[in-house]
Design a protein around this motif. Structure first.
Motif, PDB file in Angstrom:
ATOM      1  N   SER A  24       0.815  -1.211   0.000  1.00 42.81           N
ATOM      2  CA  SER A  24       0.000   0.000   0.000  1.00 42.81           C
ATOM      3  C   SER A  24       0.853   1.267   0.000  1.00 42.81           C
ATOM      4  N   PRO A  25       1.551   1.524  -1.103  1.00 34.72           N
ATOM      5  CA  PRO A  25       2.393   2.728  -1.136  1.00 34.72           C
ATOM      6  C   PRO A  25       1.590   4.015  -0.960  1.00 34.72           C
ATOM      7  N   GLU A  26       0.320   4.010  -1.368  1.00 33.05           N
ATOM      8  CA  GLU A  26      -0.509   5.203  -1.222  1.00 33.05           C
ATOM      9  C   GLU A  26      -0.725   5.542   0.250  1.00 33.05           C
ATOM     10  N   SER A  27      -0.943   4.522   1.085  1.00 34.58           N
ATOM     11  CA  SER A  27      -1.167   4.765   2.517  1.00 34.58           C
ATOM     12  C   SER A  27       0.068   5.356   3.177  1.00 34.58           C
ATOM     13  N   VAL A  28       1.234   4.834   2.830  1.00 35.20           N
ATOM     14  CA  VAL A  28       2.479   5.370   3.386  1.00 35.20           C
ATOM     15  C   VAL A  28       2.667   6.801   2.909  1.00 35.20           C
ATOM     16  N   ASN A  29       2.425   7.046   1.645  1.00 31.82           N
ATOM     17  CA  ASN A  29       2.533   8.404   1.089  1.00 31.82           C
ATOM     18  C   ASN A  29       1.587   9.356   1.814  1.00 31.82           C
ATOM     19  N   ASN A  30       0.360   8.928   2.038  1.00 29.75           N
ATOM     20  CA  ASN A  30      -0.640   9.788   2.681  1.00 29.75           C
ATOM     21  C   ASN A  30      -0.285  10.093   4.137  1.00 29.75           C
ATOM     22  N   ALA A  31       0.501   9.238   4.772  1.00 25.06           N
ATOM     23  CA  ALA A  31       0.909   9.488   6.156  1.00 25.06           C
ATOM     24  C   ALA A  31       1.796  10.725   6.253  1.00 25.06           C
ATOM     25  N   PHE A  32       2.418  11.110   5.152  1.00 28.04           N
ATOM     26  CA  PHE A  32       3.319  12.258   5.146  1.00 28.04           C
ATOM     27  C   PHE A  32       2.678  13.517   4.577  1.00 28.04           C
ATOM     28  N   GLY A  33       1.410  13.461   4.267  1.00 24.99           N
ATOM     29  CA  GLY A  33       0.750  14.659   3.768  1.00 24.99           C
ATOM     30  C   GLY A  33      -0.219  14.343   2.646  1.00 24.99           C
ATOM     31  N   ASP A  34      -0.947  15.350   2.246  1.00 24.62           N
ATOM     32  CA  ASP A  34      -1.958  15.210   1.209  1.00 24.62           C
ATOM     33  C   ASP A  34      -1.332  15.567  -0.135  1.00 24.62           C
ATOM     34  N   ARG A  35      -0.740  14.563  -0.758  1.00 20.53           N
ATOM     35  CA  ARG A  35      -0.030  14.782  -2.014  1.00 20.53           C
ATOM     36  C   ARG A  35      -0.299  13.597  -2.933  1.00 20.53           C
ATOM     37  N   ALA A  36      -0.512  13.871  -4.205  1.00 21.27           N
ATOM     38  CA  ALA A  36      -0.759  12.806  -5.175  1.00 21.27           C
ATOM     39  C   ALA A  36       0.497  11.951  -5.338  1.00 21.27           C
ATOM     40  N   LEU A  37       0.294  10.679  -5.615  1.00 20.33           N
ATOM     41  CA  LEU A  37       1.405   9.754  -5.812  1.00 20.33           C
ATOM     42  C   LEU A  37       1.446   9.354  -7.286  1.00 20.33           C
ATOM     43  N   PRO A  38       2.358   9.967  -8.059  1.00 24.11           N
ATOM     44  CA  PRO A  38       2.459   9.619  -9.482  1.00 24.11           C
ATOM     45  C   PRO A  38       2.819   8.139  -9.664  1.00 24.11           C
ATOM     46  N   ILE A  39       2.441   7.565 -10.774  1.00 23.97           N
ATOM     47  CA  ILE A  39       2.673   6.147 -11.040  1.00 23.97           C
ATOM     48  C   ILE A  39       4.164   5.805 -10.994  1.00 23.97           C
ATOM     49  N   GLU A  40       4.997   6.721 -11.476  1.00 19.38           N
ATOM     50  CA  GLU A  40       6.447   6.465 -11.456  1.00 19.38           C
ATOM     51  C   GLU A  40       6.969   6.374 -10.013  1.00 19.38           C
ATOM     52  N   GLU A  41       6.465   7.237  -9.166  1.00 23.16           N
ATOM     53  CA  GLU A  41       6.894   7.229  -7.766  1.00 23.16           C
ATOM     54  C   GLU A  41       6.342   5.997  -7.042  1.00 23.16           C
ATOM     55  N   LYS A  42       5.146   5.587  -7.400  1.00 19.68           N
ATOM     56  CA  LYS A  42       4.556   4.372  -6.824  1.00 19.68           C
ATOM     57  C   LYS A  42       5.437   3.165  -7.170  1.00 19.68           C
ATOM     58  N   PHE A  43       5.872   3.087  -8.406  1.00 21.29           N
ATOM     59  CA  PHE A  43       6.772   2.002  -8.819  1.00 21.29           C
ATOM     60  C   PHE A  43       8.084   2.065  -8.041  1.00 21.29           C
ATOM     61  N   THR A  44       8.637   3.266  -7.888  1.00 21.85           N
ATOM     62  CA  THR A  44       9.896   3.438  -7.159  1.00 21.85           C
ATOM     63  C   THR A  44       9.745   2.975  -5.714  1.00 21.85           C
ATOM     64  N   LEU A  45       8.653   3.350  -5.060  1.00 20.98           N
ATOM     65  CA  LEU A  45       8.422   2.918  -3.683  1.00 20.98           C
ATOM     66  C   LEU A  45       8.309   1.406  -3.578  1.00 20.98           C
ATOM     67  N   ARG A  46       7.606   0.803  -4.518  1.00 20.66           N
ATOM     68  CA  ARG A  46       7.472  -0.663  -4.484  1.00 20.66           C
ATOM     69  C   ARG A  46       8.803  -1.353  -4.752  1.00 20.66           C
ATOM     70  N   SER A  47       9.612  -0.817  -5.646  1.00 21.07           N
ATOM     71  CA  SER A  47      10.913  -1.439  -5.898  1.00 21.07           C
ATOM     72  C   SER A  47      11.821  -1.261  -4.685  1.00 21.07           C
ATOM     73  N   TRP A  48      11.728  -0.140  -4.010  1.00 25.53           N
ATOM     74  CA  TRP A  48      12.478   0.082  -2.780  1.00 25.53           C
ATOM     75  C   TRP A  48      12.013  -0.885  -1.695  1.00 25.53           C
ATOM     76  N   ALA A  49      10.716  -1.212  -1.697  1.00 23.57           N
ATOM     77  CA  ALA A  49      10.155  -2.165  -0.734  1.00 23.57           C
ATOM     78  C   ALA A  49      10.832  -3.529  -0.856  1.00 23.57           C
ATOM     79  N   ALA A  50      11.079  -3.963  -2.066  1.00 25.23           N
ATOM     80  CA  ALA A  50      11.747  -5.256  -2.265  1.00 25.23           C
ATOM     81  C   ALA A  50      13.136  -5.248  -1.633  1.00 25.23           C
ATOM     82  N   PHE A  51      13.857  -4.144  -1.776  1.00 25.08           N
ATOM     83  CA  PHE A  51      15.171  -3.999  -1.153  1.00 25.08           C
ATOM     84  C   PHE A  51      15.051  -4.054   0.372  1.00 25.08           C
TER      85      PHE A  51
END
Length: 129
Positions: A24-51
């Motif tokens: 749920s990258p959107e939930s983590v993003n929303n914890a830091f403020g009300d900001r849209a999560l672009p698809i590219e950033e969503k992918f980056t967060l998920r790839s970082w999650a694997a690491f």
């Protein structure tokens, strides 16, 4: 030995953040403020999650390894989180971004700084024992 204790804590930090970002990258993003999560950033967060999940698995297993191997892993992880701390600190000081975005950068940087201090202290203390 302090290093196994740092590994025990780090496995939950890395594993928890990793699973949260993967599912749920959107939930983590929303914890830091009300900001849209672009698809590219969503992918980056998920790839970082694997690491992060990989790091959680490594430090979880490291608890059972002989002291010298634990130290080698500790040095490697310390190097990684120290570089991240510098990168996040530099970014906070120089990036011209929205407050919501910087809030997330600062929070993540604080996690890396905390890990840097924990690993550094454990490596210094365990060397003296």
């Amino acid at each position: 030995m302090l290093l196994p204790s740092v590994f025990r804590v780090h496995r939950f930090i890395a594993g928890g953040f990793g699973i949260s970002l993967l599912l749920s990258p959107e939930s983590v993003n929303n914890a830091f403020g009300d900001r849209a999560l672009p698809i590219e950033e969503k992918f980056t967060l998920r790839s970082w999650a694997a690491f992060m999940i990989g790091i959680a698995l490594i430090v979880n297993r490291a608890i059972t390894y002989p002291a010298q191997i634990q130290r080698d892993i500790g040095i490697a992880v310390f190097s990684c989180v120290a570089i991240e701390s510098v990168l996040y600190g530099y970014t906070c000081a120089t990036l011209d971004a929205t407050d919501d975005y910087l809030k997330g950068v600062k929070a993540t940087g604080c996690v890396f700084l905390g890990l840097t201090l924990a690993y550094g202290a454990a490596l210094i203390r365990d060397k003296q024992v």
